[in-house]
Scaffold this motif. Sequence first.
Motif, PDB file in Angstrom:
ATOM      1  N   ARG A 159       0.834  -1.207   0.000  1.00 59.56           N
ATOM      2  CA  ARG A 159       0.000   0.000   0.000  1.00 59.56           C
ATOM      3  C   ARG A 159       0.864   1.251   0.000  1.00 59.56           C
ATOM      4  NH1 ARG A 159      -4.561   0.026   4.430  1.00 59.56           N
ATOM      5  NH2 ARG A 159      -4.869   2.027   3.377  1.00 59.56           N
ATOM      6  N   GLY A 160       0.373   2.277  -0.672  1.00 56.54           N
ATOM      7  CA  GLY A 160       1.137   3.522  -0.764  1.00 56.54           C
ATOM      8  C   GLY A 160       0.754   4.535   0.291  1.00 56.54           C
ATOM      9  N   ASP A 161       0.433   4.084   1.496  1.00 57.54           N
ATOM     10  CA  ASP A 161       0.149   5.032   2.564  1.00 57.54           C
ATOM     11  C   ASP A 161       0.694   4.485   3.881  1.00 57.54           C
ATOM     12  OD1 ASP A 161      -1.892   3.498   4.117  1.00 57.54           O
ATOM     13  OD2 ASP A 161      -3.083   3.730   2.300  1.00 57.54           O
ATOM     14  N   TRP A 162       0.692   5.366   4.891  1.00 56.54           N
ATOM     15  CA  TRP A 162       1.253   5.021   6.196  1.00 56.54           C
ATOM     16  C   TRP A 162       0.170   4.963   7.268  1.00 56.54           C
ATOM     17  CZ3 TRP A 162       5.619   3.405   8.467  1.00 56.54           C
ATOM     18  CH2 TRP A 162       6.815   3.425   7.739  1.00 56.54           C
ATOM     19  N   ASN A 163      -1.082   4.781   6.894  1.00 57.54           N
ATOM     20  CA  ASN A 163      -2.165   4.867   7.873  1.00 57.54           C
ATOM     21  C   ASN A 163      -1.979   3.904   9.047  1.00 57.54           C
ATOM     22  OD1 ASN A 163      -3.097   6.595   5.942  1.00 57.54           O
ATOM     23  ND2 ASN A 163      -5.129   5.690   5.764  1.00 57.54           N
ATOM     24  N   ILE A 164      -1.655   2.661   8.754  1.00 63.73           N
ATOM     25  CA  ILE A 164      -1.481   1.674   9.821  1.00 63.73           C
ATOM     26  C   ILE A 164      -0.237   1.996  10.644  1.00 63.73           C
ATOM     27  CG2 ILE A 164      -1.040  -0.758  10.319  1.00 63.73           C
ATOM     28  CD1 ILE A 164      -2.724  -1.447   7.859  1.00 63.73           C
ATOM     29  N   GLY A 165       0.842   2.361   9.973  1.00 65.59           N
ATOM     30  CA  GLY A 165       2.074   2.684  10.687  1.00 65.59           C
ATOM     31  C   GLY A 165       1.921   3.872  11.614  1.00 65.59           C
ATOM     32  N   ILE A 166       1.222   4.919  11.147  1.00 65.46           N
ATOM     33  CA  ILE A 166       0.976   6.089  11.983  1.00 65.46           C
ATOM     34  C   ILE A 166       0.143   5.710  13.199  1.00 65.46           C
ATOM     35  CG2 ILE A 166      -0.209   8.326  12.086  1.00 65.46           C
ATOM     36  CD1 ILE A 166       0.589   8.740   9.142  1.00 65.46           C
ATOM     37  N   ALA A 167      -0.890   4.902  12.962  1.00 70.68           N
ATOM     38  CA  ALA A 167      -1.751   4.483  14.062  1.00 70.68           C
ATOM     39  C   ALA A 167      -0.973   3.694  15.106  1.00 70.68           C
ATOM     40  CB  ALA A 167      -2.919   3.663  13.532  1.00 70.68           C
ATOM     41  N   LEU A 168      -0.127   2.769  14.665  1.00 74.18           N
ATOM     42  CA  LEU A 168       0.660   1.963  15.598  1.00 74.18           C
ATOM     43  C   LEU A 168       1.622   2.821  16.406  1.00 74.18           C
ATOM     44  CD1 LEU A 168       1.435  -1.159  13.353  1.00 74.18           C
ATOM     45  CD2 LEU A 168      -0.124  -1.046  15.313  1.00 74.18           C
ATOM     46  N   ASP A 169       2.283   3.768  15.761  1.00 76.29           N
ATOM     47  CA  ASP A 169       3.213   4.652  16.483  1.00 76.29           C
ATOM     48  C   ASP A 169       2.477   5.526  17.494  1.00 76.29           C
ATOM     49  OD1 ASP A 169       5.391   3.646  15.179  1.00 76.29           O
ATOM     50  OD2 ASP A 169       5.608   5.319  13.784  1.00 76.29           O
ATOM     51  N   ALA A 170       1.332   6.083  17.085  1.00 78.12           N
ATOM     52  CA  ALA A 170       0.576   6.958  17.989  1.00 78.12           C
ATOM     53  C   ALA A 170       0.099   6.188  19.216  1.00 78.12           C
ATOM     54  CB  ALA A 170      -0.617   7.570  17.245  1.00 78.12           C
ATOM     55  N   LEU A 171      -0.384   4.970  19.014  1.00 81.32           N
ATOM     56  CA  LEU A 171      -0.862   4.174  20.142  1.00 81.32           C
ATOM     57  C   LEU A 171       0.290   3.742  21.041  1.00 81.32           C
ATOM     58  CD1 LEU A 171      -3.530   2.011  18.280  1.00 81.32           C
ATOM     59  CD2 LEU A 171      -3.951   3.901  19.871  1.00 81.32           C
ATOM     60  N   ALA A 172       1.454   3.493  20.452  1.00 80.22           N
ATOM     61  CA  ALA A 172       2.616   3.108  21.252  1.00 80.22           C
ATOM     62  C   ALA A 172       3.103   4.250  22.139  1.00 80.22           C
ATOM     63  CB  ALA A 172       3.746   2.647  20.334  1.00 80.22           C
ATOM     64  N   LEU A 173       2.887   5.482  21.694  1.00 79.52           N
ATOM     65  CA  LEU A 173       3.336   6.651  22.452  1.00 79.52           C
ATOM     66  C   LEU A 173       2.254   7.207  23.376  1.00 79.52           C
ATOM     67  CD1 LEU A 173       5.274   8.597  19.667  1.00 79.52           C
ATOM     68  CD2 LEU A 173       6.271   7.504  21.680  1.00 79.52           C
ATOM     69  N   ALA A 174       1.054   6.648  23.332  1.00 75.31           N
ATOM     70  CA  ALA A 174      -0.095   7.240  24.024  1.00 75.31           C
ATOM     71  C   ALA A 174       0.150   7.461  25.517  1.00 75.31           C
ATOM     72  CB  ALA A 174      -1.336   6.380  23.815  1.00 75.31           C
ATOM     73  N   ASN A 175       0.857   6.542  26.171  1.00 78.17           N
ATOM     74  CA  ASN A 175       1.068   6.694  27.617  1.00 78.17           C
ATOM     75  C   ASN A 175       2.255   7.572  27.966  1.00 78.17           C
ATOM     76  OD1 ASN A 175       3.072   4.985  26.767  1.00 78.17           O
ATOM     77  ND2 ASN A 175       2.846   3.515  28.453  1.00 78.17           N
ATOM     78  N   LYS A 176       2.901   8.144  26.946  1.00 82.06           N
ATOM     79  CA  LYS A 176       4.060   9.004  27.173  1.00 82.06           C
ATOM     80  C   LYS A 176       3.798  10.462  26.794  1.00 82.06           C
ATOM     81  CE  LYS A 176       7.394   5.279  26.247  1.00 82.06           C
ATOM     82  NZ  LYS A 176       6.413   4.240  25.885  1.00 82.06           N
TER      83      LYS A 176
END
Length: 231
Positions: A159-176
């Motif tokens: 896929r030519g987008d980062w939608n899943i990658g952005i979501a995973l990074d944002a959720l990983a940083l949520a508690n910080k």
Amino acid sequence: MIRRSPSESEGNGNSIEDLQARVSELEEELDRQRRIHQTEMELGLEAMERIQKAGESTATPKPNMLVSIDGHELSATQRVAIFVDVQNMYYAARNLFQSKLEFSKLLRHLVRGRNLARALAYIVERPGMEQNKFIEVLRRNGYEVRKRIVGERNDSSNRGDWNIGIALDALALANKIDVAILVTGDGDFVPLVEKLAMDGVRVEIASFRETTSADLYHAADQVHVLDEGVL
């Protein structure tokens, strides 16, 4: 019983003519005092208007690009992470203004004196596309760059987008972090906005109003409406 002559009555200052004259004098004095009071009131109002105008001219103007949905005031103690959907914003700026986004201006505009925890820029690179100089500019301006090389296959793994990658990074940083800023107008991010909100993270969207999904616009806690000021 003592009787007084008319002449004596006229001389004691209580004649009708004297009383009428006195009433006239009092009315004139009252009218004069009223005019003085009116003048003072007008001068006072003019002074207040001058003070208010002076205060407005010296006060720090609120940036026009910031639209607050809930009236929240930004705090210098907020820990902010920024996630930039570079491909989405590149085409939005090109289609609307025939120009390019200035990422250093964008970062200053979004941080606004707060504590920047992370700034991540997500890039899609296609065959024959050289972006090394652009990536270096992003890094010099404080962004961490995530790059995905897209081949010629058309399957779902390419896929030519980062939608899943952005979501995973944002959720990983949520508690910080306290605030997640998604720089995109893509409505596919609405579920991410809702999940971050459930986790107690304040979500802000930064995008051009004309290219922002209405659902995304209304899902966010706050919206940074971008314009030529970040080009």
